[in-house]
Structures are given as structure tokens and as C-alpha cells.
Design a protein around this motif. Structure first.
Motif, PDB file in Angstrom:
ATOM      1  N   THR A   1      18.137  61.862  57.102  1.00 54.95           N
ATOM      2  CA  THR A   1      17.395  60.636  56.793  1.00 54.95           C
ATOM      3  C   THR A   1      15.894  60.876  56.877  1.00 54.95           C
ATOM      4  OG1 THR A   1      19.154  59.177  57.509  1.00 54.95           O
ATOM      5  CG2 THR A   1      16.936  58.280  57.590  1.00 54.95           C
TER       6      THR A   1
ATOM      7  N   ASN B   1      14.964  63.932  70.843  1.00 56.11           N
ATOM      8  CA  ASN B   1      14.498  62.603  70.441  1.00 56.11           C
ATOM      9  C   ASN B   1      12.987  62.528  70.417  1.00 56.11           C
ATOM     10  OD1 ASN B   1      16.990  61.445  70.088  1.00 56.11           O
ATOM     11  ND2 ASN B   1      17.165  60.821  72.224  1.00 56.11           N
TER      12      ASN B   1
ATOM     13  N   ASP C   1      12.141  54.916  62.495  1.00 58.49           N
ATOM     14  CA  ASP C   1      13.215  54.463  61.613  1.00 58.49           C
ATOM     15  C   ASP C   1      12.895  53.149  60.920  1.00 58.49           C
ATOM     16  OD1 ASP C   1      15.060  56.409  61.445  1.00 58.49           O
ATOM     17  OD2 ASP C   1      16.249  55.763  63.151  1.00 58.49           O
TER      18      ASP C   1
ATOM     19  N   ARG D   1      23.212  62.753  64.715  1.00 56.03           N
ATOM     20  CA  ARG D   1      21.940  63.475  64.726  1.00 56.03           C
ATOM     21  C   ARG D   1      21.718  64.171  63.382  1.00 56.03           C
ATOM     22  NH1 ARG D   1      18.032  62.631  67.843  1.00 56.03           N
ATOM     23  NH2 ARG D   1      18.184  63.936  69.680  1.00 56.03           N
TER      24      ARG D   1
ATOM     25  N   GLN E   1      20.569  61.692  61.086  1.00 53.92           N
ATOM     26  CA  GLN E   1      19.182  61.311  61.366  1.00 53.92           C
ATOM     27  C   GLN E   1      18.215  62.320  60.763  1.00 53.92           C
ATOM     28  OE1 GLN E   1      18.425  61.062  65.559  1.00 53.92           O
ATOM     29  NE2 GLN E   1      16.465  60.031  65.305  1.00 53.92           N
TER      30      GLN E   1
ATOM     31  N   TYR F   1      18.627  56.118  54.077  1.00 50.20           N
ATOM     32  CA  TYR F   1      19.584  55.904  55.160  1.00 50.20           C
ATOM     33  C   TYR F   1      21.028  56.241  54.806  1.00 50.20           C
ATOM     34  CZ  TYR F   1      16.010  53.580  57.862  1.00 50.20           C
ATOM     35  OH  TYR F   1      14.884  53.318  58.577  1.00 50.20           O
TER      36      TYR F   1
ATOM     37  N   TYR G   1      23.360  58.034  57.309  1.00 52.45           N
ATOM     38  CA  TYR G   1      23.882  57.233  58.422  1.00 52.45           C
ATOM     39  C   TYR G   1      25.179  56.535  58.012  1.00 52.45           C
ATOM     40  CZ  TYR G   1      19.795  57.488  61.507  1.00 52.45           C
ATOM     41  OH  TYR G   1      18.809  57.896  62.358  1.00 52.45           O
TER      42      TYR G   1
END
Lengths: 281, 288
Positions: free
Chosen positions: A240, B193, B105, A234, A237, A246, A249
Motif C-alpha cells: 500500500t 512501525n 494511512d 504487514r 501495508q 489500499y 489490505y
């Protein structure tokens, strides 16, 4: 008969020399084939037209450096959760397995409940269990509701307890009935038989698959982040999303592998030791 | 004769062929149109993904008040309306627009994009510009704290009052950055989320407050969770936060799309759409 001043015969010396040559040769062949494959991969990846852009968005050292503190903080949460959940799931799994292997008609409801539990929680997707426990249960507004972390940990323990229970049961059932018969004929009660004869052998036998499930659990503990806590993935994330890059990650992935290496090494060592013991070596 | 060996060999052959198929391909991106001259920005000359059609992406699900009922092609909701206005400005009729759904993403991934532009409340930041292109801004956004009426922060007016509150936000949003950079609470913020999960946690009382953009705040407190109230707007720090259309890095369309947004701004179209689809910002006090 002493070996003092022993000189190997000419034939033996030839044999030793031949073996040495063979070893050197095989090492050289292995090294060159690895080098060839490595070169091929590097050329294929770095020669791709989009490589520059992929490298910029997946392997940026500056961004990795910036993200490291938060990702590490998240990883600390993963580690703490892993230790607690692994202990909880192992205990729960062992308990369920013992309940499922109880003998006698009077224990039928216990066996049925234990079997129902393993069927349900091995079939239920972990995410759904997590949602129900971390966002559903607090909605009841009960007094003394534990924190989201505890609820998420409970979801993990319930799910993985189901897997581990089956592993333990396979171990218990793999102990030969003659062992049970021998123990009972020595006058041990059922409980003593389980405690001193069956379980030690069973656990030893299934140690590798147990550890394998623990390695799998290590990756899944991060899923509690869907209820709010920030774990390593998380944190990556979030980093990112800030940079649209990225690299965090990849950083988290590398840290996870590093974290798993000791566990996997232990698994391999236990497996090897069990194999040696089996073959009487 | 199908022996295992021939099967294995055939599979290996197929695999090799597949790998060979992954050989580097030339980027077939046309040279960027001379963005700037209005003449180049027409339906026939724009190098869109599908010639003569405009592919616009958004997230699944798309939330109110930006889209109505998760149906972007209805043109209802602020961002749906802006998307169609931009398309029209570029010379695409309503029927020439294709909507596609792209997760956050994949929208920012370096690979080839599945869309001409993506409209999904993307805040423009300098860091993000390293990875993607943004159009000119189409909306000035303010981050806002909402809470249940029963929450300990309901009715508070200063940032200092929020220091000890348990705050949450959706992952990947600038709302989260507003918590960490401006409010700076003592505890770690909670991250979700989706806003759906965050709203559920707020209703459960697992959060003292939730940070969302102002139109979403109005929508949540007005239509979705009536027992929630707006606490106040988070102060702007640095440059004002704006939403922009997201395009592939170095996309040949960026210039034209930016121009179109600029033209809509000058014509007052954006203002009109805001007034039509987004609740008016009266009654949202500024946190000090």
C-alpha cells in the motif's frame, strides 16, 4: 404389519402437499427479500459520488495481482505462527486451569500464582507484552537469545494462555460434583479423576469457546510484525505504501476470512454436535 | 410509557434517520483555480479548507531533524521551515497557518482530506501519483545504511558486503524499497512501525544495519545513538529520489503550491534552509 404397498391416506397426501407448498413459498420469499436488500446496498454504495475513487483505491485488480505473492508469503508466516501458538496456548491454558482447580490448603501458593497470571495477562494489552518480549528482552544481550519470532510467539502464548485457562476452568467447574464423588468412591485418585472423568467432559463442554479464542488468535498472530517479521497484513501495508492504494489490505482481509472459514465451520459443527448430545437427540 | 418495544422502535427510527443522513452529498469542491497564473495564487483566492487559513499536516510524532521537539508550529526543523516558507510564498502570514496531525494511512486515503497539504518526507513516485498529487520537489534525498560500530557491516564499502546482513527499515518508506530493490539481501528485511522501534532493534543487536534517509542517519548517529555509525549511501537507481508536499488527488491547490516551491528553489531559499537545518553530507561515503 408391513408397509409394503402402503399408500398414504388422502389427508396425509394433502398434508405433504401443503408442506411442500409452504417450503417453496418460504424459499421464494427469502430469495426475493435477499435480492431486494442486495440491490439496495449495491445502489447505495455504487451510487455514492465518491464511489469511482473508492473503487480505484480499494478494488484495483492489477494491484491485487502484484501484491498477491508477497501477501501470500506473509500469510504463510501467519499460518505457521498460528499452529505453534494455538498448540502452546492450549497446553499452557490447560495447565494453568488444572493448577487453579487444585484442592487443599497446601496448594494455596500455586493457586494464587495461577490466578495472578490469568489476571495479569488477560488485562495486559497484547501489544505491550509483544514490545516487552521482542524489543525489551533482547536488550539484555544474553547468550542464546531466541529469534524475534520465538519471542513474539511466546508473547502470544502467554496472553492467549490466560484467556484459554479461564475457559478451561469454567469447563472444569461445570462438571457436576456428583461426578467427582462417584469417581472418588470408585477408588480413583484425584489425578485419575481429573484425567478420566472431569477433563474429558470439561473439554467437550467448552470446545466452542476454545475454538472461538483460536479464531481470535488467528488475527492477532500478525501483531508480531511490529518486531520486524513480515506477516500478511504487514506485506499489504508495504504494498500500500508503494502505490498509495489500499487494495492489498482488502486482499489480505479476504485471505484471512478464507483461512478462518474452516476453523469456524469446525466450531459450528462441534457446537451442533454438543447441542444434539445434550438434548439426547 | 417506555416499553422495550417503543425503545427498540425509537432506536430503529434514529438509525434510519442516521442512514438517511449518509445520503450522497454533492462534492462542494470549487472548480480548480486556473493554476499557473500567479494572480490566482493569493490568500484570498485560494480555495483552502478554511478560507483565509492554510492547514498543513504532518505525522505524530514528527521527527528531528525535520521538526524540532515534535513542535511543527515553532517553524524549527527543515520541513517546518519549508512549510512556513511555502505559506509565506502563497501570502499566508505565520498566524494564518494551522497545523494538524495526520497518520500516514489517512493522508493517502481516498476520502476528503483534513489538510491543504501534508509535509512528512513523502517520496515522489510515479505509482503514488495515481492516488495523490505531489508538489514540485523540495528536497533531494539519499537512502543511507547505518550500523552499530560493533556490527559486522560497520566499515564495509560495497553493496556485496551487505548481502548477508540483516537489514531493517520503517514500514511504508522508500528505505525499505532501497533494501529490496538495490541491496537485495539474502534474508528477508525486518520492517518496523516506526523508526523508534527500528532504532531499538538496532541497539539490541537484532539488526546488522538500518536504512534511513541521510539527514535522519546523521541525526541518529550524531545525537541519538552515539555508538552507531554511517556505513554509506545506497546508490541511486533510476530517477533521483525527491520529497514533495502531498495534496489531495486533483486538489485545486496543487498548481499554486508547486509554483511556490519552485519559486523558493529558484530564490535559493530551500538551499539556505537545508544548510541551516540539515547536517552537511560530507563524510557519508557512497556504497559501490
Amino acid at each position: 404389519m408391513t408397509t409394503l404397498g402402503h399408500t398414504p391416506s388422502a389427508v396425509q397426501r394433502q398434508r405433504a402437499a401443503y408442506r411442500r407448498r409452504q417450503t417453496i413459498q418460504s424459499v421464494l420469499v427469502a430469495a426475493s427479500s435477499t435480492a431486494a436488500l442486495g440491490t439496495l446496498l449495491v445502489v447505495a454504495v455504487t451510487g455514492a459520488p465518491g464511489w469511482e475513487r473508492v473503487r480505484a483505491s480499494f478494488l484495483d485488480p492489477a494491484i491485487a495481482r502484484d501484491a498477491l505473492p508477497t501477501v501470500l508469503t506473509g500469510l504463510w508466516l501467519n499460518v505457521r505462527l498460528l499452529v505453534c501458538c494455538a498448540a502452546g496456548a492450549l497446553l499452557l491454558g490447560l495447565l494453568i486451569a488444572v493448577l487453579r482447580t487444585l484442592r487443599g490448603p497446601v496448594f494455596f501458593p500455586v493457586r494464587a500464582l495461577a490466578a495472578g497470571y490469568t489476571y495479569t495477562f488477560r488485562g495486559l494489552p497484547l501489544i505491550i507484552v509483544l514490545y516487552v518480549l521482542t524489543l525489551g528482552v533482547p536488550g539484555l544481550r544474553l547468550q542464546g537469545m531466541p529469534s524475534v519470532l520465538v519471542l513474539g510467539g511466546a508473547a502470544l502464548v502467554l496472553t492467549y494462555g490466560g484467556y484459554l485457562a479461564e475457559v478451561f476452568r469454567a469447563g472444569i467447574e461445570s462438571v457436576h460434583p456428583s461426578q467427582l464423588a462417584a469417581a472418588r468412591s470408585l477408588g480413583l485418585t484425584h489425578r485419575q479423576t481429573m484425567r478420566h472423568v472431569v477433563l474429558p467432559q470439561a473439554v467437550r463442554r467448552v470446545a466452542p469457546p476454545l475454538l472461538n479464542d483460536v479464531v481470535a488468535l488467528q488475527k492477532d498472530v500478525g501483531l508480531v510484525s511490529l518486531a520486524g517479521p513480515i506477516d500478511a497484513v504487514r506485506a499489504a501495508q508495504i504494498a500500500t505504501a508503494e502505490t498509495f492504494n489500499y487494495t492489498p489490505y482488502i486482499l489480505a482481509g479476504v485471505l484471512f476470512v478464507l483461512l478462518a472459514i474452516p476453523l469456524i465451520a469446525v466450531t459450528d459443527w462441534v457446537t451442533l454436535r454438543a447441542a444434539r448430545r445434550q438434548s439426547g437427540g | 410509557m417506555l416499553t422495550p418495544r417503543t425503545v427498540v422502535l425509537t432506536c430503529a427510527g434514529v438509525l434510519l434517520a442516521a442512514v438517511a443522513g449518509c445520503a450522497p452529498q454533492d462534492d462542494a469542491t470549487p472548480a480548480p483555480a486556473a493554476s499557473g497564473s500567479a494572480a490566482a495564487c493569493t490568500k484570498d483566492t485560494l480555495p483552502t479548507r478554511t478560507p483565509g487559513r492554510l492547514t498543513i499536516a504532518t505525522d505524530e510524532p514528527a521527527y528531528e531533524p525535520w521538526f524540532r521537539e515534535n513542535k511543527p508550529d515553532s517553524g524549527e526543523g527543515f520541513e517546518a521551515a519549508v512549510a512556513y516558507a511555502v505559506a509565506e510564498q502563497l501570502g499566508f502570514a505565520r498566524g494564518d497557518v494551522t497545523w494538524t496531525r495526520v497518520k500516514f494511512d489517512s493522508a493517502i486515503a481516498p476520502g476528503p482530506k483534513e489538510f491543504d497539504f501534508d509535509i512528512n518526507q513523502f517520496s515522489i513516485t510515479e505509482e503514488r501519483k495515481q492516488a495523490v498529487d505531489f508538489s514540485a520537489p523540495y528536497y533531494f534525498v539519499r537512502q543511507t545504511v547505518i550500523a552499530l560500530k560493533t556490527s559486522k557491516i560497520a566499515g564495509k564499502t560495497s553493496l556485496a558486503d551487505l548481502r548477508n546482513a540483516k537489514l531493517g527499515a520503517q514500514v511504508g518508506t522508500t528505505s525499505y524499497q532501497a533494501i529490496t530493490d538495490v541491496i537485495k539481501p539474502t534474508g528477508q528485511p525486518q520492517v518496523y512501525n516506526s523508526n523508534d522501534d527500528a532504532k531499538k532493534a538496532l541497539q539490541n543487536g537484532q539488526l546488522d544495519g538500518l536504512v534511513v534517509d541521510l539527514p535522519t542517519a546523521f541525526y541518529i548517529t550524531g545525537a541519538e545513538i552515539p555508538e552507531a555509525v554511517i556505513v554509506g549511501q545506497v546508490p541511486q537507481v533510476g530517477t533521483p529520489e525527491t520529497f514533495g508536499l502531498l495534496l489531495d488527488k486533483g486538489s485545486p491547490l496543487t498548481g499554486c503550491v508547486s509554483q511556490a516551491v519552485g519559486a523558493l528553489e529558484r530564490a535559493g531559499t530551500l538551499k539556505a534552509l537545508e544548510q541551516r537545518w540539515l547536517a552537511q553530507v560530507a563524510g557519508a561515503p557512497e556504497l559501490t
